[in-house]
Design an enzyme around this catalytic site. Structure first.
Site, PDB file in Angstrom:
ATOM      1  N   HIS A  29      -3.115  -2.625   5.066  1.00 58.35           N
ATOM      2  CA  HIS A  29      -1.776  -2.409   4.503  1.00 58.35           C
ATOM      3  C   HIS A  29      -0.725  -2.501   5.605  1.00 58.35           C
ATOM      4  O   HIS A  29      -1.038  -2.352   6.773  1.00 58.35           O
ATOM      5  CB  HIS A  29      -1.642  -0.976   3.969  1.00 58.35           C
ATOM      6  CG  HIS A  29      -2.631  -0.561   2.952  1.00 58.35           C
ATOM      7  ND1 HIS A  29      -2.336  -0.507   1.621  1.00 58.35           N
ATOM      8  CD2 HIS A  29      -3.909  -0.135   3.077  1.00 58.35           C
ATOM      9  CE1 HIS A  29      -3.395  -0.065   0.950  1.00 58.35           C
ATOM     10  NE2 HIS A  29      -4.360   0.165   1.807  1.00 58.35           N
ATOM     11  N   TYR A  30       0.532  -2.661   5.204  1.00 62.46           N
ATOM     12  CA  TYR A  30       1.621  -2.243   6.094  1.00 62.46           C
ATOM     13  C   TYR A  30       2.303  -1.055   5.460  1.00 62.46           C
ATOM     14  O   TYR A  30       2.214  -0.834   4.246  1.00 62.46           O
ATOM     15  CB  TYR A  30       2.574  -3.375   6.443  1.00 62.46           C
ATOM     16  CG  TYR A  30       3.449  -3.996   5.377  1.00 62.46           C
ATOM     17  CD1 TYR A  30       4.159  -3.242   4.433  1.00 62.46           C
ATOM     18  CD2 TYR A  30       3.635  -5.377   5.350  1.00 62.46           C
ATOM     19  CE1 TYR A  30       4.986  -3.830   3.497  1.00 62.46           C
ATOM     20  CE2 TYR A  30       4.454  -5.988   4.407  1.00 62.46           C
ATOM     21  CZ  TYR A  30       5.121  -5.195   3.482  1.00 62.46           C
ATOM     22  OH  TYR A  30       5.943  -5.787   2.559  1.00 62.46           O
ATOM     23  N   THR A  31       3.022  -0.275   6.330  1.00 65.65           N
ATOM     24  CA  THR A  31       3.615   0.970   5.848  1.00 65.65           C
ATOM     25  C   THR A  31       4.878   0.726   5.030  1.00 65.65           C
ATOM     26  O   THR A  31       5.191   1.511   4.128  1.00 65.65           O
ATOM     27  CB  THR A  31       3.957   1.888   7.035  1.00 65.65           C
ATOM     28  OG1 THR A  31       4.704   1.125   7.997  1.00 65.65           O
ATOM     29  CG2 THR A  31       2.681   2.422   7.685  1.00 65.65           C
ATOM     30  N   GLU A  94      -3.490   1.674   7.448  1.00 63.87           N
ATOM     31  CA  GLU A  94      -2.056   1.404   7.339  1.00 63.87           C
ATOM     32  C   GLU A  94      -1.556   0.920   8.700  1.00 63.87           C
ATOM     33  O   GLU A  94      -1.811   1.559   9.734  1.00 63.87           O
ATOM     34  CB  GLU A  94      -1.284   2.671   6.947  1.00 63.87           C
ATOM     35  CG  GLU A  94      -1.429   3.055   5.478  1.00 63.87           C
ATOM     36  CD  GLU A  94      -0.516   2.242   4.545  1.00 63.87           C
ATOM     37  OE1 GLU A  94       0.261   1.402   5.038  1.00 63.87           O
ATOM     38  OE2 GLU A  94      -0.612   2.468   3.318  1.00 63.87           O
ATOM     39  N   HIS A 136      -3.992  -5.381   0.775  1.00 62.75           N
ATOM     40  CA  HIS A 136      -3.593  -4.612  -0.401  1.00 62.75           C
ATOM     41  C   HIS A 136      -3.114  -5.568  -1.498  1.00 62.75           C
ATOM     42  O   HIS A 136      -3.402  -5.390  -2.676  1.00 62.75           O
ATOM     43  CB  HIS A 136      -2.489  -3.615  -0.013  1.00 62.75           C
ATOM     44  CG  HIS A 136      -2.268  -2.534  -1.025  1.00 62.75           C
ATOM     45  ND1 HIS A 136      -1.212  -1.658  -0.950  1.00 62.75           N
ATOM     46  CD2 HIS A 136      -2.958  -2.194  -2.134  1.00 62.75           C
ATOM     47  CE1 HIS A 136      -1.279  -0.822  -1.983  1.00 62.75           C
ATOM     48  NE2 HIS A 136      -2.316  -1.123  -2.718  1.00 62.75           N
ATOM     49  N   ASP A 146       1.654  -6.403   0.823  1.00 59.09           N
ATOM     50  CA  ASP A 146       1.237  -6.059   2.185  1.00 59.09           C
ATOM     51  C   ASP A 146      -0.229  -6.392   2.459  1.00 59.09           C
ATOM     52  O   ASP A 146      -1.022  -6.401   1.525  1.00 59.09           O
ATOM     53  CB  ASP A 146       1.525  -4.567   2.455  1.00 59.09           C
ATOM     54  CG  ASP A 146       0.770  -3.603   1.537  1.00 59.09           C
ATOM     55  OD1 ASP A 146       0.761  -3.813   0.315  1.00 59.09           O
ATOM     56  OD2 ASP A 146       0.169  -2.643   2.052  1.00 59.09           O
TER      57      ASP A 146
HETATM   58 ZN   LIG Z   1      -0.459  -1.028   0.848  1.00 53.31          ZN
END
Ligand SMILES: [Zn+2]
Length: 244
Positions: A29-31, A94, A136, A146
């Protein structure tokens, strides 16, 4: 000394018991927030009801928030290969990045080095197969983008993390797009579903198909992310399936 010997711990209360066996999927993921510290606070906030197993800062720092044996809450409504409880099946990382809505900066090299080292360690310890290292956006294409098309999946693959092939170069030719119907659309949907994407094979290129094609492009054909199934997209999908 490896970066993995320096993992910091800040425990999140947001987790529960996994249902079924241990993790066999790694989800990246990215935040999507202004700062990493803000993301860490949110991922540890009992009110927010979200978490991940790890957070990787821009400077490469890694924070462990949830024990890998526990079910962290990062995937939300999602599906892959017919399974919908992705949190039970996965470990979530993340990666601190402001995301598409806040300018989408590049991922710093030192951050990616940490993601690679951490991911390689996780996939080895849990025997996670390469095609089950996912974005994600792959498991929630209608809701999530993301970690996005700037994320260097090719570099991870060089380190043995994730399934990836060099994308087919753009070439002129027929393009399947929103509104199209027929056998070629059905064949595209079949190949995407067979790879794992949550898509039904109905021969109609509607919004869901466009979202899944977009997710596929973000991960596997990042040079052009437009949701249209051109020959390069279709060819890359074929190569990827053949190389499994
Ligand atoms: Zn995510």
């Amino acid at each position: 000394m490896s970066i993995l010997d320096k993992i910091q711990v800040q425990l999140s209360p947001n987790h529960n018991e996994r249902i079924g066996g241990g993790p066999d999927m790694l989800l990246l993921h990215y935040t999507g927030m202004e700062t990493g510290e803000g993301a860490l606070a949110r991922l540890c906030d009992p009110v927010a009801q979200v978490s991940a197993h790890y957070l990787v800062f821009e400077d490469g720092r890694i924070v462990s928030m949830v024990d890998e044996e526990r079910r962290a809450w990062h995937a939300g409504v999602a599906s892959w290969a017919g399974e919908v409880d992705i949190n039970s099946r996965s470990i979530g990382i993340e990666i601190v990045n402001a995301g598409h809505e806040l300018g989408y900066p590049d991922f710093p090299e030192v951050q990616i080095e940490s993601v690679v080292a951490l991911s390689a360690d996780i996939v080895e310890r849990h025997s996670i197969s390469t095609p089950r290292v996912l974005a994600h956006s792959d498991v929630a294409p209608g809701r999530k983008a993301d970690p996005g098309e700037k994320f260097p999946w090719g570099l991870l693959a060089e380190a043995g993390v994730g399934h990836w092939v060099a994308p087919v170069e753009p070439i002129d030719g027929p393009v399947l797009n929103v509104g199209d119907r027929g056998d070629q659309v059905a064949e595209l949907q079949y190949q995407l579903a067979d790879y794992g994407y949550g898509i039904s094979v109905d021969g109609w290129f509607g919004d869901v198909t466009a979202q899944v094609v977009t997710a596929f492009q973000r991960h596997f054909r990042p040079g052009l992310v437009d949701g249209a199934a051109d020959l390069s997209t279709v060819g890359t999908l074929r190569l990827l399936r053949d190389a499994r």
